[in-house]
Design an enzyme around this catalytic site. Structure first.
Site, mmCIF file in Angstrom:
data_model
loop_
_atom_site.group_PDB
_atom_site.id
_atom_site.type_symbol
_atom_site.label_atom_id
_atom_site.label_comp_id
_atom_site.label_asym_id
_atom_site.label_seq_id
_atom_site.Cartn_x
_atom_site.Cartn_y
_atom_site.Cartn_z
ATOM 1 N N HIS A 165 31.130 29.563 -52.244
ATOM 2 C CA HIS A 165 31.062 27.905 -52.728
ATOM 3 C C HIS A 165 32.270 27.834 -53.353
ATOM 4 C CE1 HIS A 165 25.999 28.639 -52.212
ATOM 5 N NE2 HIS A 165 26.539 28.424 -51.584
ATOM 6 N N GLU B 70 27.192 31.807 -55.069
ATOM 7 C CA GLU B 70 27.948 30.673 -55.625
ATOM 8 C C GLU B 70 29.993 31.197 -55.621
ATOM 9 O OE1 GLU B 70 26.537 28.156 -56.433
ATOM 10 O OE2 GLU B 70 24.466 28.821 -57.204
ATOM 11 N N GLU C 69 30.615 25.859 -60.237
ATOM 12 C CA GLU C 69 30.009 26.755 -58.930
ATOM 13 C C GLU C 69 30.713 27.924 -59.740
ATOM 14 O OE1 GLU C 69 27.655 26.094 -57.532
ATOM 15 O OE2 GLU C 69 27.800 24.986 -55.578
ATOM 16 N N TYR D 276 15.467 31.608 -59.261
ATOM 17 C CA TYR D 276 15.143 31.392 -61.246
ATOM 18 C C TYR D 276 13.904 30.563 -61.567
ATOM 19 C CZ TYR D 276 19.757 32.015 -60.546
ATOM 20 O OH TYR D 276 21.171 32.494 -60.743
ATOM 21 N N HIS E 264 18.060 29.403 -54.510
ATOM 22 C CA HIS E 264 18.492 29.862 -55.790
ATOM 23 C C HIS E 264 17.565 29.549 -57.057
ATOM 24 C CE1 HIS E 264 22.484 30.140 -54.461
ATOM 25 N NE2 HIS E 264 22.370 31.142 -53.915
#
Length: 327
Positions: free
Chosen positions: A201, A198, A164, A108, A104
């Site tokens: 998670h 996410e 998260e 980004y 991730h």
């Protein structure tokens, strides 16, 4: 003492599985593996340039947050949970999560490098903690609740779920609305990959709280953590809308305020707590995406047939010309 923190000196291997539910969580997360280079952003460049400047400013704030936030999540996993937790099946999940968070973070960075060619502006985004007071405030809040010297394991898992879930969720919503405008397909694809991860998670943290934590925080403490997270999101939304001069197509900040409260009530349910806000979903047309109910087949349909990379910096380019001898 918490079961998750008790060392089993007689166990050296993952098999035989002793915690099958946790193992199933790990295997599901493993099945979602992807790499940052799998998304084609070449078409996004023209869409980004055609986007009104206020709208671009709004999404720059989101990218600045994400670049920082994932690094803090990685920090917590590596320095806290992965050192403390002794249940192997849970440790396997967090090891896989840490790897995903690295993907991730790289994703980004690729987004920033692709969409924002000016190096000084890139650096302002990469230095989000120093350049954006609200991002610094959010980072400090995360570190506060992740501190094992100040908080119980249960409190930290609630805080982790809030990070998260609550801190990330409105940003996922905002990016997903670009899909309705039929623009930024690469950014949207990244968003669908990452939001799915996410969601897993966050849900796993709630699962541990409900099923493995003996010293579950009192409901008032859980509510305190979640409400603090919502207040930070409100502040960030106001900040980002100010940068956009209040003009972002597809939604208003009031809709985002309501949505994050709706999402927080869902977290309360997952933690077996009473709701806090009791509000409806302002975006019912996107419920399936928001609740991370995308089917696995759809996840794999997102993958491009060939890897492409529009970043001009060689340090970020994916090397596709390795031959078999390199492995």
């Amino acid at each position: 003492m918490e079961e998750l923190l008790i060392e089993n000196s007689q166990r050296f291997t993952i098999f035989p599985i002793q915690h099958p539910e946790c193992w199933n969580w790990y295997k599901k997360l493993e099945s979602m593996t992807w790499t940052a280079q799998e998304v084609d952003m070449c078409k996004d460049i023209d869409d980004w340039e055609a986007m009104p400047k206020p709208q671009r400013e709004f999404y720059k704030q989101i990218l600045a947050f994400f670049v920082v936030a994932d690094e803090i999540v990685i920090e917590n996993l590596l320095t806290n949970f992965m050192r403390e937790i002794k249940v192997k099946e849970v440790l396997y999940f967090y090891t896989m999560q840490a790897a995903q968070e690295c993907v991730h973070s790289e994703a980004y960075s690729i987004q920033v490098k692709t969409l924002i060619p000016d190096e000084k502006e890139q650096q302002r985004i990469f230095s989000g903690i120093e350049k954006h007071p609200i991002i610094k405030k959010m980072a400090q809040w995360v570190r506060q609740w992740m501190d094992p010297a100040r908080n119980s394991l249960g409190e930290r898992l609630v805080g982790f779920a809030a990070v998260e879930g609550i801190l990330f969720q409105n940003h996922f919503v905002a990016i997903q609305f670009l899909k309705e405008q039929n623009i930024m397909p690469g950014l949207v694809s990244y968003n669908e990959f990452i939001s799915r991860d996410e969601g897993m998670h966050c849900s796993f943290a709630c699962f541990l709280i409900s099923n493995y934590v003996y010293n579950i925080p009192e409901e008032k403490i859980i509510h305190k953590i979640l409400k603090e997270a919502v207040e930070l999101v409100d502040e960030f939304i106001n900040y980002a809308f100010d940068k956009a001069r209040g003009r972002v197509p597809g939604f208003s900040k009031e809709m985002l305020f309501q949505y994050i409260r709706y999402f927080t009530d869902n977290l309360c349910f997952m933690m077996q707590c009473k709701s806090i806000y009791n509000v409806g979903n302002p975006f019912p047309q996107m419920t399936k995406f928001f609740l991370n109910e995308v089917e696995k087949t759809n996840f794999f349909e997102l993958r491009p047939t060939q890897y492409q990379n529009c970043v001009k910096d060689d340090a970020f380019a994916f090397k596709l010309f390795l031959d078999d001898d390199d492995f």
